[in-house]
Structures are given as C-alpha cells and as structure tokens.
Design an enzyme around this catalytic site. Structure first.
Site, short mmCIF file in Angstrom:
data_model
loop_
_atom_site.label_atom_id
_atom_site.label_comp_id
_atom_site.label_asym_id
_atom_site.label_seq_id
_atom_site.Cartn_x
_atom_site.Cartn_y
_atom_site.Cartn_z
CE LYS A 281 42.23 49.43 44.36
NZ LYS A 281 40.91 49.02 43.87
NE ARG A 355 33.74 56.39 40.92
CZ ARG A 355 32.93 55.34 40.99
NH1 ARG A 355 31.67 55.51 41.35
NH2 ARG A 355 33.36 54.13 40.71
N1 BES Z 1 41.58 51.68 39.92
C1 BES Z 1 40.41 51.05 40.40
C2 BES Z 1 39.71 50.24 39.32
C3 BES Z 1 40.32 48.93 38.96
C4 BES Z 1 40.25 47.85 39.81
C5 BES Z 1 40.92 48.77 37.73
C6 BES Z 1 40.78 46.64 39.44
C7 BES Z 1 41.43 47.56 37.34
C8 BES Z 1 41.38 46.49 38.21
C9 BES Z 1 39.43 52.09 40.91
O1 BES Z 1 39.98 53.20 41.51
C10 BES Z 1 38.61 51.40 41.96
O2 BES Z 1 39.16 51.04 42.95
N2 BES Z 1 37.32 51.24 41.70
C11 BES Z 1 36.46 50.59 42.61
C12 BES Z 1 35.16 51.33 42.65
C13 BES Z 1 34.23 50.87 43.73
C14 BES Z 1 34.77 51.21 45.08
C15 BES Z 1 32.89 51.51 43.50
C16 BES Z 1 36.25 49.16 42.11
O3 BES Z 1 36.13 48.97 40.89
O4 BES Z 1 36.27 48.25 42.92
MN MN Z 2 40.36 52.87 43.59
#
Ligand code: BES
Ligand code: MN
Ligand code: ZN
Length: 500
Positions: A281, A355
């Site tokens: 990230k 997931r």
């Molecule tokens: N934990 C995150 C989701 C999230 C992101 C929650 C920001 C709250 C704030 C999850 O594991 C994630 O990183 N999801 C990705 C999925 C994508 C790679 C398809 C996302 O939402 O960017």
């Molecule tokens: Mn994630």
C-alpha cells in the site's frame, strides 16, 4: 459508569445536575417547563434572551436555579420538534453527557428519556441513552505517559421515566444498553490498540479471557499454524506466510444450556496489520491498517455483550487472524493457492487478502450446519467510496437475512444498506490459470469482493457486512467506533424468539 432509572419530578431531584431539553423554536420540553414553573419563569426568561436557541446538540449550564433541589440545570438543544427522531435523540444525549463529563458534576439525572421520539418507545430511549453515554465518555489514553484524564468524570447517570409502570421494561433495557456499551468498548479498545500489541495471539488471549469470565456459556478453541495446516486452509496461510507474527484461528462458542437451536456463526476478519503485502500500500495513512481487525473485534465485542445478557441462543464466532506483510516468504502476485474448499485461487493482488482468510473460515463454518452465517470485515476501500462513513454494506445469498440485518441496524442507529450480488458481477473474477482470481478490477470493487466470498458460502444462508467505512473514524477523532456491534446484537436478540 453507573446507571439507574427512576420516576419523579425534575424540580425535586437532589442531584448535582438535572438535564432537560429545549426545542429549536425556544419551546421548552415538559421537564424544562416544570422546572420553569417552579423557578417562576427563570428558564423561559433565559431562553427569551437568546442564550439557548434549542439548536440540536447545543448546551447551556445553569447554576442555582431558584426553587429546585439540584446544584445545576443543564439545558440541551433538541432541534426542531417535528424533526426529533432517533438520530437527533442520540445526538442530544451524546452532547449532554459529553458536557457533563467535563463539569464538576459526577452524577446527574437526565430527563431527555421522557421526550417523545417517533417510533421509539421508552425502552429504546433508555437503551440508547446508555449506549450514547458510554460512547461519549469513552477514551483511549492509557498509552500516554501523561494521561489527559478528566478530573471529575461523570460517574453516575440516572435516567428518568415518565411513569412508575415504565420501570420494569426500563430495567431490562438499561441492562441491555450497558451490555452493548461494554461490548462496543471492548471492540473499540481492540481496534485502537496498535498492531505491535494487538497481534493474532493477543486476540486469542482476549477470547480466552472472555471464556474464563463467562465459563458456563463461553468456550474457546485456538488453532495454531500446525492445526491450520492440517485443515488445509491454504488461502488463509498464504496471507500469513509473509509475517513473523504467528497466525491464529480462533473459535468461540456461546451456548445456553438446553438450547437446541442450530448455531448462528459470526466470522470476523482479523488482519492485525494490512501493509498490502508485496502489492504494498502507499505510505500515507498506512497506520490506519491496524484497524483491519475490526471485524474480529466486533465478534469479540458481541460475545462480551451476549455473555452478559445470556439470551437463549447458540452462537459460534470464527476469527482467522494474521498480519499481511511483504517479505521473502510472502505470497507474490500470480501465485496460485488451494483453499480449504478445494477451489484454487490466483492471487493477482496480495492486498486483497481479507477475502482469502474469509474463504477458508466460510468453509470451516459448514461443520456447524448453521442457521445462518454472517461475516464482518473491513474488506474494501471501494465500500468507503460507495457508502462513505454512514452505513455498512450488506450482501448475501438470502433476502430475508439481508433484510433482517438492515432492519436491526436501523433500530440500533447503526445503519447498513443492502447491496446487489447479481450473477453478472461474477465474470470479473475469471482467471486463466485457477478456478477464481482474488480481484476483479476497479469496477464495483465491494461487490466483486462479496461475489468472491459467495463462492465459499453456498451451503447455508449467508450475509457479509463490509464495514470498511464505519469501523473507525479518521482525522481529529481518529479511533475505532465499535460498529457494527449494536446492529449485530440487535439482530441476534431478535433471533431469540424465532422458532426451532
Ligand atoms: N483492508 C483493506 C480494505 C480497506 C482499505 C479498508 C482502506 C478501509 C480502508 C483490504 O484488505 C484491501 O486492501 N482491499 C483492497 C482490494 C483491492 C486490492 C481489490 C482495496 O480496497 O484497495
Ligand atoms: Mn488489503
Ligand atoms: Zn485488509
């Protein structure tokens, strides 16, 4: 904080503070009017001079109000009378308690509970006064060397009910509010605790602590890496493998003796830190990914609440917990893993990790022959885009279940909104190399994530709550909210009366 209820006149309360409402057109509530009459127009005089307009959530603290026995009278703005609904009620109580907590008064009698709120009876008002009061006085500062503790915090709140005949239902709902307040507080504490302390092992310890506090109703079982391997949870393990922190699969079981109902299973995403893994990230705000275990924390909070209330239910909690970290051992984009269900998954993005662990937990849930399974997860950033910080997204394979969750959220002032899960969305998850891909591109990101989960939840009624937008607040008020504990508790308690 201590809570009690009673019935009596506001001008006759021998207390540090009496709390009464004023509506937006400067109209006094019934309790305010009573005080005004005893004080020979003292309150209406102040209101007429424009010091309290009745704007929702505004406050004015008065001392030495004539002919009353209380040291103080706190006027609280209720907004326009015809707009005074459940959320307005909650907000008025919240600001009253917040102010009380900062005055010298360590106890008070609140009369807002006597105000009419559309569709919300006295029991609801009692329960939600307690919940709002717990929320307003919550703090998390024990990690600061100089605690910013309030010097004379509010220690006791007495809730007034209009009639003595309200006391019975009042007591029940008071207990319910306190239990929800405590559960929510546990959820907030766990969420706020940083990931160097709140590890998978720490979550397991918390579960074990609940089991020893409520040993007749709550049992736990904590699976470590070897046992998780034996279960063939390849999807979960592929997330855990990049981290030095050992994973845990936590099982909680709440059961009242004699209850023959099929269990309800709650599954909470327990990523104690989500760096994204190799699909790292960006740095800005990455600290917020310590909150990626808020789904797990809500399951623990719900267990705390129901263990306290002891409803006739059978509830199982499942918490797959680990960190998502980059390292030489971490999963890489393109890797293919085999889930506990047997389906193979192409990991196109290691940041779509939630997931993966939920998939294996959903498969594990089959062994309970459950009445229903609900998973709770901070699953997608797209959910924050979709519904903001107002509502959780609800997805599911059974319409009645989805509807029941939405209603429970409405009644708990902890809203959720139903999202579609149509077949068309599944196409996005096609993989050229495995049974399914773990991401589906930018379009409808929350829905394709839910589609992914649905592939592992075919054998029972299932719903998924994406709480990414509601589990914590950003900015000046950064911190866990404890949502959706109130929604889940409401829904579970509604099940107590179902047949079977
Ligand atoms: N934990 C995150 C989701 C999230 C992101 C929650 C920001 C709250 C704030 C999850 O594991 C994630 O990183 N999801 C990705 C999925 C994508 C790679 C398809 C996302 O939402 O960017
Ligand atoms: Mn994630
Ligand atoms: Zn995550």
């Amino acid at each position: 904080m201590e809570f009690t209820i009673k019935s009596g006149n506001p001008e006759k309360q021998r207390t540090a503070c009496v709390v009464v409402g004023v509506f937006d057109n400067r109209k006094l509530s019934l309790a305010a009017e009573r005080i005004d009459r005893a004080a020979k127009g003292y309150i209406s005089d102040i209101v007429r001079r424009g010091d309290m307009e009745g704007r929702l959530g505004s406050t004015l603290l008065l001392y030495n109000v004539p002919n009353t026995l209380a040291d103080r009278v706190l006027l609280v703005g209720l907004g326009r009378e015809r707009d005074f609904r459940d959320r307005e009620y909650y907000k008025a109580v919240h600001s009253a308690v917040k102010l009380l907590n900062e005055t010298g008064a360590y106890e008070a009698v609140i009369y807002l509970t006597e105000e009419k709120v559309r569709r919300r009876e006295i029991g609801w008002r009692i329960e939600h006064t307690v919940i709002a009061a717990c929320e307003a006085t919550y703090r998390f500062d024990h990690m600061k060397t100089e605690s910013s503790d309030v010097r004379r915090p509010l220690r006791k709140l007495t809730l007034s009910v209009p009639m003595r005949s309200d006391l019975l239902v009042g007591e029940t709902m008071l207990a319910r509010g306190m239990a929800v307040g405590e559960g929510t507080e546990l959820t907030r504490d766990l969420g706020n605790l940083p990931s160097n302390l709140c590890t998978p092992a720490y979550l397991a310890d918390t579960a074990n602590r609940l089991a020893s506090m409520y040993s007749t109703e709550v049992k736990t079982q904590v699976l470590e890496r070897k046992e998780i391997e034996d279960l063939k949870m390849g999807a979960f393990l592929s997330v855990a493998q990049g981290s030095e922190a050992a994973p845990r699969f936590i099982v909680l079981e709440y059961k009242r003796s004699g209850v023959k109902k099929k269990p309800i299973v709650l599954i909470g995403k327990g990523i104690t830190f989500d760096s994204g893994g190799i699909s790292l990230k960006p740095g800005a705000d990455m600290d917020q990914m310590k909150f990626d275990m808020c789904g797990a924390a809500s399951v623990l909070g719900v267990f705390r609440t129901i263990a306290e209330l002891k409803p006739d239910l059978h509830v199982v909690g499942l918490i797959p917990s680990c960190e998502n970290m980059p390292s030489g051992r971490a999963s890489k984009p393109g890797d293919i893993v085999s889930s506990m269900s047997g389906q193979t998954i192409e990991i196109l993005n290691t940041d779509a990790e939630g997931r993966l662990l939920l998939a294996d937990a959903l498969t594990y849930a089959e062994r309970y022959d459950p009445e229903a399974v609900v998973d709770i997860a901070t699953l997608t950033g797209a959910m924050v885009v979709g519904l903001g910080h107002v509502a959780s997204g609800v997805f599911g394979n059974n319409e009645a279940l989805v509807r029941a969750l939405v209603t429970a959220g409405d009644d708990a002032a902890d809203r959720a909104w139903a999202m579609p899960l149509w077949d068309e969305y599944h196409d996005a998850l096609k993989s050229n190399f495995a049974d399914v891909a773990n991401v589906g591109g930018r379009a409808a990101g929350s829905i394709t994530a839910a589609c992914f989960l649905s592939r592992f939840a075919k054998k029972y009624h299932w719903a998924h709550l994406d709480i990414a937008g509601v589990a914590w607040k950003e900015g000046k008020e950064k911190g866990a909210t404890g949502r959706p504990v109130p929604l889940l508790v409401n829904w579970l308690l509604n099940q107590e009366n179902r047949d079977g």
